[in-house]
Design an enzyme around this catalytic site. Structure first.
Site, PDB file in Angstrom:
ATOM      1  CG  ASP A 510     -11.612  33.734 -24.184  1.00 56.07           C
ATOM      2  OD1 ASP A 510     -12.733  33.596 -23.654  1.00 56.07           O
ATOM      3  OD2 ASP A 510     -11.277  33.142 -25.226  1.00 56.07           O
ATOM      4  CG  HIS A 511     -15.481  35.919 -18.246  1.00 55.59           C
ATOM      5  ND1 HIS A 511     -14.944  35.134 -17.253  1.00 55.59           N
ATOM      6  CD2 HIS A 511     -16.361  36.732 -17.626  1.00 55.59           C
ATOM      7  CE1 HIS A 511     -15.477  35.436 -16.094  1.00 55.59           C
ATOM      8  NE2 HIS A 511     -16.341  36.418 -16.289  1.00 55.59           N
ATOM      9  NE  ARG A 512     -14.200  31.681 -25.505  1.00 53.07           N
ATOM     10  CZ  ARG A 512     -13.891  31.523 -26.787  1.00 53.07           C
ATOM     11  NH1 ARG A 512     -14.678  30.812 -27.565  1.00 53.07           N
ATOM     12  NH2 ARG A 512     -12.798  32.067 -27.297  1.00 53.07           N
ATOM     13  CB  ILE A 514      -9.084  34.383 -17.662  1.00 57.94           C
ATOM     14  CG1 ILE A 514      -7.857  33.732 -18.306  1.00 57.94           C
ATOM     15  CG2 ILE A 514      -8.699  35.281 -16.504  1.00 57.94           C
ATOM     16  CD1 ILE A 514      -7.013  34.685 -19.100  1.00 57.94           C
TER      17      ILE A 514
END
Ligand code: CAO
Length: 538
Positions: A510-512, A514
């Protein structure tokens, strides 16, 4: 100083359901000051003159009758007091225009079946020569009840709803929006039930369809004794919602469907604030939706049988649930996948050496048990991967336990049982847990508790094949490790190529939560542990 009183409200009493001004407010002539609701209709009371509200004489919920004091107004300029009576007379001209519509039984077509007769609903006295049909609220086939609004007419003086004097089924609507109509013009034909054995029986016998009683005020009085200054009056844009004329008018101007608005006023009445909030919310949602088309496009229904034979099989409960979960995760989590390869040559040698001994104990020692243990080890070094986004969107929940979900393919669909406290377990214990959980999964014996609480998941397709894939993060987790089939590859060691067993890793996150750099560090650390599992002992 003027006293503003309740005008003729077309009935004995009405409740004050909204007060739109307060002491100190400046009001202009015809500005709505209160909304009243009687048994028959709701109506706005406009201020007959401009000025400043000195004091209010009513409160919301109070019952009022014609002549009761509503408020005291301080005239904005001396000598401009307009006698209330004059205003009321003016209003009465409007409010008295609506007389009972005529149901012309004599004109009814004879096509009705024995147990029904066709009645017509005509334009009542509208207080002016003509009015425009601006809204039609029913259509052929609709079942209508007495007093249900049928059409909205707008004359130079007022807008008004024409309520039904009949209960029955609409046969035909004989006007359309934009038509100019005058008194006695037939609006609708309604099929009205009558006693089958006595079609000509007196109407009193037909309780559901008061054919001849339409002239009785109790049945036929059209909604509106609306004592409003004409253009302040408005129309029903939606027949069955609880909203006052001004709100209906505003909704019409804004093109908002009042049927979709939740009312916060008394008895669920829709207030102006509710409409504003609804419009604001709708606009915000539209703005937040993807630019092209706004929101997810709906998929058309396709008839696959057009192109050949087909069979429709029901989805299992697990398939339906995982479809929902995967879809939700896919559309809500910004996914990125980091690819890497781990050298598991030594690990595999060790596994093969131990495999038979464990098999004698009934355990299957596969790469997966090592992957679970190594992931748990690395998760402790990278706590962000062992977290979840808090529902408030402003916190990250770090977990001080390491539970790892493992995707298991079953004939009924994909399930993800959880190995608890994987960081504290030996590889042998993990292999045992894995064996038990995957057997339970295939026998449909997993309990909900067996599948809850994971911090991180592993999806291993290595036993099947493939070189890489992009797994979907198993929300509320923030990362998932995909594992493909290991393969022997030539690896350059600085002097020469050596045959090494390389295991493909695909880490979706989850780029939010990591960053890409964190993800690359995580797979690098994991690869190092897998390349030399002695690190697990440290
Ligand atoms: N590379 C090479 N060989 C592998 C391997 C890999 N990455 N992973 C497993 N293997 C081998 C095993 O070592 C085993 O070989 P041996 O019989 O010689 O020991 C063989 O493949 C079969 O392994 P397995 O699949 O029975 O066991 P596992 O522990 O690797 O996996 C389980 C167990 C339950 C995870 C697996 O059976 C499964 O269901 N996998 C599918 C998961 C899935 O569908 N994920 C997709 C999710 S997204 O749609």
């Amino acid at each position: 100083m003027s006293e503003i009183r309740v005008p003729d409200i077309g009935g004995d009493s009405a409740d004050v359901i909204e007060i739109l001004v307060k002491p100190g407010d400046s009001v202009t002539p015809e500005q709505t000051i209160v909304v009243l609701e009687s048994a028959k209709a709701s109506m706005e009371v406009p201020c007959p003159e401009g000025g400043v509200v000195k004091s209010l004489a009513v409160t919301v919920g109070q019952s009022v009758a014609q002549g009761d004091l509503l408020m005291v107004l301080e005239a904005s300029s001396a000598g401009t007091d307009v006698p209330v009576r004059q205003i009321q007379q003016e209003l009465e001209q409007v409010s008295s225009v609506l007389t009972p519509p005529v149901a012309a039984a004599a004109n009814a077509p004879v096509a009705a079946p024995a147990e029904a007769s066709i009645q017509t609903v005509k334009v009542p006295d509208i207080g002016s020569d003509t009015a425009d049909v601006i809204e039609i609220l029913v259509k052929a086939g609709d079942v209508i009840s007495i007093e249900q609004p049928l059409v909205v007419l707008e004359s130079a003086k007022a807008s008004m709803e024409v309520p039904s004097p009949l209960a029955g089924v609409v046969q035909q609507v004989l006007v359309k929006v934009g038509d100019k109509v005058s008194e006695h013009v037939v609006l609708l034909e309604v099929s009205v039930a009558v006693a089958a054995s006595a079609p000509e029986a007196p109407p009193a016998a037909v309780s559901a369809a008061p054919v001849a009683t339409v002239s009785a005020p109790s049945v036929s009085a059209p909604t509106p004794a609306m004592p409003l200054a004409t253009h302040q009056q408005t129309v029903a844009s939606t027949a069955n919602v609880h909203a006052g004329p001004a709100v209906r008018r505003l909704a019409r101007e804004l093109g908002a469907d009042l049927g979709c608005v939740t009312g916060s006023g008394p008895k669920g009445r829709i207030l102006k604030e509710d409409l504003h909030a609804f419009v604001k919310k709708t606009l915000t949602e539209k703005a937040a939706a993807p630019a092209a088309g706004g929101g997810l496009p709906t998929l058309p229904v396709i008839d696959f049988a057009k192109w050949g034979e087909v069979e429709r099989l029901p989805l299992t409960r697990i398939q339906k649930l995982s479809a929902q979960n995967l879809h939700r995760a896919w559309v809500t989590i910004p996914h990125v996948t980091q690819f890497d390869e781990a050298d598991i040559t030594e690990l595999e040698a060790f596994r093969v050496a131990q495999k038979d001994a464990l098999k004698a104990e009934g355990l299957s020692l596969t790469v997966l048990a090592f992957l679970v243990k190594a992931s748990a080890h690395v998760l402790k070094q990278f706590p962000k991967f062992n977290s979840s986004l808090d529902a408030d969107g402003e916190h990250l929940v770090h977990k001080h336990y390491v539970h790892i979900g493992v995707a298991v393919d079953t004939p009924n669909g994909l399930v993800v049982p959880v190995i608890r406290d994987a960081d504290k377990k030996s590889i042998r214990e993990i292999a045992r847990d894995m064996g038990e959980l995957s057997a339970k999964a295939r026998d449909k014996k997993l309990s909900p508790a067996d599948m809850q609480g994971a911090c991180f998941s592993i999806s291993s397709l290595g036993g099947i094949g493939g070189t890489a894939f992009t797994p979907i993060v198993n929300w509320p987790e923030v990362a998932i490790l995909g594992v493909s089939r290991s393969a022997m590859k030539p690896v350059w060691n600085g002097r020469e190529f050596q045959p090494r067993l390389m295991l493909p890793l695909s880490l979706s996150y989850d780029h939010r939560v990591i960053d890409g750099a964190d993800a690359a560090r995580f797979t690098t650390a994991l690869s190092k542990v897998l390349a030399d599992i002695r690190q697990l002992l440290l």
